[in-house]
Write a protein that holds these residues in place. Structure first.
Motif, PDB file in Angstrom:
ATOM      1  N   SER A 172      11.073   0.680   4.456  1.00 39.96           N
ATOM      2  CA  SER A 172       9.967  -0.183   4.850  1.00 39.96           C
ATOM      3  C   SER A 172       8.896  -0.221   3.774  1.00 39.96           C
ATOM      4  O   SER A 172       8.866   0.611   2.866  1.00 39.96           O
ATOM      5  N   VAL A 173       8.016  -1.212   3.910  1.00 39.01           N
ATOM      6  CA  VAL A 173       6.814  -1.286   3.087  1.00 39.01           C
ATOM      7  C   VAL A 173       5.620  -1.397   4.028  1.00 39.01           C
ATOM      8  O   VAL A 173       5.731  -1.921   5.142  1.00 39.01           O
ATOM      9  N   GLN A 174       4.498  -0.926   3.560  1.00 40.44           N
ATOM     10  CA  GLN A 174       3.270  -0.987   4.334  1.00 40.44           C
ATOM     11  C   GLN A 174       2.274  -1.880   3.603  1.00 40.44           C
ATOM     12  O   GLN A 174       1.965  -1.665   2.426  1.00 40.44           O
ATOM     13  N   ILE A 175       1.790  -2.899   4.303  1.00 39.35           N
ATOM     14  CA  ILE A 175       0.739  -3.773   3.780  1.00 39.35           C
ATOM     15  C   ILE A 175      -0.396  -3.745   4.791  1.00 39.35           C
ATOM     16  O   ILE A 175      -0.281  -4.285   5.897  1.00 39.35           O
ATOM     17  N   GLY A 176      -1.471  -3.072   4.433  1.00 37.87           N
ATOM     18  CA  GLY A 176      -2.542  -2.884   5.398  1.00 37.87           C
ATOM     19  C   GLY A 176      -2.046  -2.076   6.576  1.00 37.87           C
ATOM     20  O   GLY A 176      -1.470  -0.996   6.409  1.00 37.87           O
ATOM     21  N   THR A 177      -2.209  -2.608   7.758  1.00 34.67           N
ATOM     22  CA  THR A 177      -1.726  -1.926   8.969  1.00 34.67           C
ATOM     23  C   THR A 177      -0.360  -2.425   9.414  1.00 34.67           C
ATOM     24  O   THR A 177       0.149  -2.011  10.459  1.00 34.67           O
ATOM     25  N   THR A 178       0.246  -3.311   8.625  1.00 36.76           N
ATOM     26  CA  THR A 178       1.530  -3.907   9.005  1.00 36.76           C
ATOM     27  C   THR A 178       2.682  -3.203   8.299  1.00 36.76           C
ATOM     28  O   THR A 178       2.668  -3.039   7.078  1.00 36.76           O
ATOM     29  N   THR A 179       3.676  -2.795   9.073  1.00 40.92           N
ATOM     30  CA  THR A 179       4.896  -2.210   8.522  1.00 40.92           C
ATOM     31  C   THR A 179       5.994  -3.256   8.544  1.00 40.92           C
ATOM     32  O   THR A 179       6.294  -3.844   9.588  1.00 40.92           O
ATOM     33  N   ILE A 180       6.585  -3.478   7.386  1.00 34.61           N
ATOM     34  CA  ILE A 180       7.621  -4.507   7.247  1.00 34.61           C
ATOM     35  C   ILE A 180       8.935  -3.832   6.895  1.00 34.61           C
ATOM     36  O   ILE A 180       9.004  -3.078   5.910  1.00 34.61           O
ATOM     37  N   PRO A 181       9.991  -4.070   7.669  1.00 30.25           N
ATOM     38  CA  PRO A 181      11.272  -3.404   7.405  1.00 30.25           C
ATOM     39  C   PRO A 181      11.963  -3.957   6.165  1.00 30.25           C
ATOM     40  O   PRO A 181      11.773  -5.125   5.789  1.00 30.25           O
ATOM     41  N   VAL A 182      12.773  -3.105   5.552  1.00 26.62           N
ATOM     42  CA  VAL A 182      13.616  -3.514   4.429  1.00 26.62           C
ATOM     43  C   VAL A 182      15.057  -3.471   4.920  1.00 26.62           C
ATOM     44  O   VAL A 182      15.548  -2.415   5.325  1.00 26.62           O
ATOM     45  N   SER A 183      15.740  -4.583   4.896  1.00 26.80           N
ATOM     46  CA  SER A 183      17.112  -4.633   5.409  1.00 26.80           C
ATOM     47  C   SER A 183      18.111  -4.236   4.321  1.00 26.80           C
ATOM     48  O   SER A 183      17.805  -4.249   3.121  1.00 26.80           O
ATOM     49  N   ASP A 184      19.328  -3.886   4.746  1.00 29.69           N
ATOM     50  CA  ASP A 184      20.364  -3.420   3.817  1.00 29.69           C
ATOM     51  C   ASP A 184      20.658  -4.445   2.724  1.00 29.69           C
ATOM     52  O   ASP A 184      20.945  -4.078   1.577  1.00 29.69           O
ATOM     53  N   GLN A 185      20.580  -5.716   3.065  1.00 28.54           N
ATOM     54  CA  GLN A 185      20.905  -6.779   2.117  1.00 28.54           C
ATOM     55  C   GLN A 185      20.005  -6.755   0.882  1.00 28.54           C
ATOM     56  O   GLN A 185      20.408  -7.166  -0.209  1.00 28.54           O
ATOM     57  N   TYR A 186      18.781  -6.248   1.050  1.00 31.94           N
ATOM     58  CA  TYR A 186      17.809  -6.291  -0.038  1.00 31.94           C
ATOM     59  C   TYR A 186      17.457  -4.911  -0.580  1.00 31.94           C
ATOM     60  O   TYR A 186      16.534  -4.770  -1.380  1.00 31.94           O
ATOM     61  N   LYS A 187      18.209  -3.891  -0.169  1.00 34.93           N
ATOM     62  CA  LYS A 187      17.848  -2.527  -0.550  1.00 34.93           C
ATOM     63  C   LYS A 187      18.038  -2.247  -2.042  1.00 34.93           C
ATOM     64  O   LYS A 187      17.295  -1.460  -2.632  1.00 34.93           O
ATOM     65  N   GLU A 188      19.021  -2.865  -2.657  1.00 35.93           N
ATOM     66  CA  GLU A 188      19.253  -2.597  -4.072  1.00 35.93           C
ATOM     67  C   GLU A 188      18.069  -3.048  -4.919  1.00 35.93           C
ATOM     68  O   GLU A 188      17.552  -2.282  -5.751  1.00 35.93           O
ATOM     69  N   SER A 189      17.629  -4.296  -4.715  1.00 35.07           N
ATOM     70  CA  SER A 189      16.480  -4.781  -5.478  1.00 35.07           C
ATOM     71  C   SER A 189      15.221  -4.021  -5.093  1.00 35.07           C
ATOM     72  O   SER A 189      14.350  -3.759  -5.943  1.00 35.07           O
ATOM     73  N   PHE A 190      15.129  -3.629  -3.826  1.00 33.94           N
ATOM     74  CA  PHE A 190      13.968  -2.868  -3.389  1.00 33.94           C
ATOM     75  C   PHE A 190      13.951  -1.481  -4.042  1.00 33.94           C
ATOM     76  O   PHE A 190      12.891  -0.992  -4.459  1.00 33.94           O
ATOM     77  N   SER A 191      15.118  -0.863  -4.171  1.00 26.82           N
ATOM     78  CA  SER A 191      15.200   0.454  -4.815  1.00 26.82           C
ATOM     79  C   SER A 191      14.777   0.372  -6.278  1.00 26.82           C
ATOM     80  O   SER A 191      14.120   1.279  -6.800  1.00 26.82           O
ATOM     81  N   GLN A 192      15.144  -0.714  -6.940  1.00 27.22           N
ATOM     82  CA  GLN A 192      14.720  -0.899  -8.328  1.00 27.22           C
ATOM     83  C   GLN A 192      13.202  -1.017  -8.412  1.00 27.22           C
ATOM     84  O   GLN A 192      12.575  -0.505  -9.345  1.00 27.22           O
ATOM     85  N   PHE A 193      12.625  -1.660  -7.421  1.00 21.96           N
ATOM     86  CA  PHE A 193      11.167  -1.775  -7.397  1.00 21.96           C
ATOM     87  C   PHE A 193      10.528  -0.404  -7.162  1.00 21.96           C
ATOM     88  O   PHE A 193       9.553  -0.044  -7.829  1.00 21.96           O
ATOM     89  N   ILE A 194      11.076   0.377  -6.235  1.00 16.91           N
ATOM     90  CA  ILE A 194      10.532   1.707  -5.936  1.00 16.91           C
ATOM     91  C   ILE A 194      10.577   2.595  -7.174  1.00 16.91           C
ATOM     92  O   ILE A 194       9.677   3.416  -7.411  1.00 16.91           O
ATOM     93  N   SER A 195      11.619   2.434  -7.985  1.00 13.69           N
ATOM     94  CA  SER A 195      11.768   3.292  -9.172  1.00 13.69           C
ATOM     95  C   SER A 195      10.573   3.139 -10.119  1.00 13.69           C
ATOM     96  O   SER A 195      10.257   4.051 -10.889  1.00 13.69           O
ATOM     97  N   ASP A 239       0.810  -1.216   0.000  1.00 14.70           N
ATOM     98  CA  ASP A 239       0.000   0.000   0.000  1.00 14.70           C
ATOM     99  C   ASP A 239       0.844   1.267   0.000  1.00 14.70           C
ATOM    100  O   ASP A 239       0.427   2.307  -0.516  1.00 14.70           O
ATOM    101  N   ALA A 240       2.040   1.196   0.589  1.00 13.43           N
ATOM    102  CA  ALA A 240       2.916   2.367   0.656  1.00 13.43           C
ATOM    103  C   ALA A 240       4.347   1.904   0.873  1.00 13.43           C
ATOM    104  O   ALA A 240       4.595   0.803   1.374  1.00 13.43           O
ATOM    105  N   VAL A 241       5.296   2.754   0.471  1.00 10.29           N
ATOM    106  CA  VAL A 241       6.708   2.434   0.669  1.00 10.29           C
ATOM    107  C   VAL A 241       7.448   3.646   1.218  1.00 10.29           C
ATOM    108  O   VAL A 241       7.059   4.793   0.991  1.00 10.29           O
ATOM    109  N   THR A 242       8.513   3.373   1.959  1.00 14.10           N
ATOM    110  CA  THR A 242       9.484   4.388   2.338  1.00 14.10           C
ATOM    111  C   THR A 242      10.842   3.835   1.945  1.00 14.10           C
ATOM    112  O   THR A 242      10.936   2.744   1.367  1.00 14.10           O
ATOM    113  N   ARG A 243      11.885   4.547   2.259  1.00 20.89           N
ATOM    114  CA  ARG A 243      13.229   4.059   1.912  1.00 20.89           C
ATOM    115  C   ARG A 243      13.574   2.784   2.678  1.00 20.89           C
ATOM    116  O   ARG A 243      14.397   1.988   2.215  1.00 20.89           O
TER     117      ARG A 243
END
Length: 253
Positions: free
Chosen positions: A227-250, A221-225
């Motif tokens: 974390s991701v938000q799914i419903g009322t749950t906030t899920i952290p994004v760790s450094d190990q996966y930030k590169e692929s996550f940044s590509q997704f955010i783009s 539902d929402a993203v920050t640098r």
């Protein structure tokens, strides 16, 4: 479909009852009866069967120990499904850990026996689909994935879970919790690893964002640098996966 099976129990009356139930069930074929796990092991190493009705508390070698030996030898997980029969309910979790198909608590009646046997029949119907070449059948444990859904081992059954129903998956050591849109308050608990699911789930639909989390991309539902938000749950994004996550955010920008 007929399933070959054996019964293993050191109590003559219990062994006789299980054998009688097997012979009463049209899709089961009794090919052996053993009063000790040691004798059963010798027989199984020569002639594997589909289903083992196995007592737990036995001298010399317990049912749980036999299950572990079969698993290490490659003859348990790939050829036989175990249904434990025992008078002690404290062994239920141990039975789950050695990948038992079901767990019958003594004294059990024929209806309970038939229900457990039906799970075995359903399991083999799934793994022996017509398109599988003879002799190359593979088990659906703990996870089997198709184009639109996966079969997940939950307790003593295979549960069909549609990709579209998955919100996110949380890893807990040797287990995972699968959170679903259809019932978010009751995640499915399965004895498998997050890595196994990561390798099998389609990358176009799912992304691992943390060592403990896989998320469904279309459920975000929402993203920050961080974390991701799914419903009322906030899920952290760790450094190990930030590169692929940044590509997704783009793609969002």
């Amino acid at each position: 479909m007929n399933l070959t099976c054996i019964a293993v129990d050191d109590e003559p009356l219990a062994l006789g009852l299980v054998c009688a139930f097997i012979e009463k069930t049209p899709f089961l074929r009794l090919v052996g009866r053993y009063s000790s796990a040691v004798e059963a092991l010798q027989g199984l190493l020569i002639n594997p069967v589909d289903v083992i009705f196995l007592d737990i508390q036995m001298p010399d070698l317990t049912g749980l120990e036999l299950a572990r030996v079969l698993d290490r030898s490659g003859r348990g997980a790939h050829t036989s499904r175990i249904i434990f029969t025992t008078a002690f309910n404290q062994f239920a979790l141990d039975g789950y850990r050695v990948d038992a198909l079901d767990y019958l608590l003594k004294p059990f009646n024929y209806e309970e026996f038939l229900r457990a046997s039906g799970k075995a029949l359903h399991y083999f119907e799934l793994v022996r689909r017509p398109e599988a070449p003879l002799g190359l059948e593979q088990p659906l444990l703990p996870v089997e994935v198709t184009d639109d859904y996966l079969f997940l081992k939950v307790e003593y059954q295979l549960v069909r879970v549609a990709y579209s129903d998955i919100l996110y998956i949380e890893g807990l050591k040797d287990y995972v919790k699968v959170y679903r849109n259809s019932d978010p308050a009751k995640p499915l608990l399965s004895l498998t690893s997050l890595k196994t699911l990561e390798e099998k789930l389609p990358a176009r639909q799912f992304m691992r964002v943390h060592r403990s989390f896989i998320v469904a991309l279309d459920r975000i539902d929402a993203v920050t640098r961080n974390s991701v938000q799914i419903g009322t749950t906030t899920i952290p994004v760790s450094d190990q996966y930030k590169e692929s996550f940044s590509q997704f955010i783009s793609r969002w920008l």
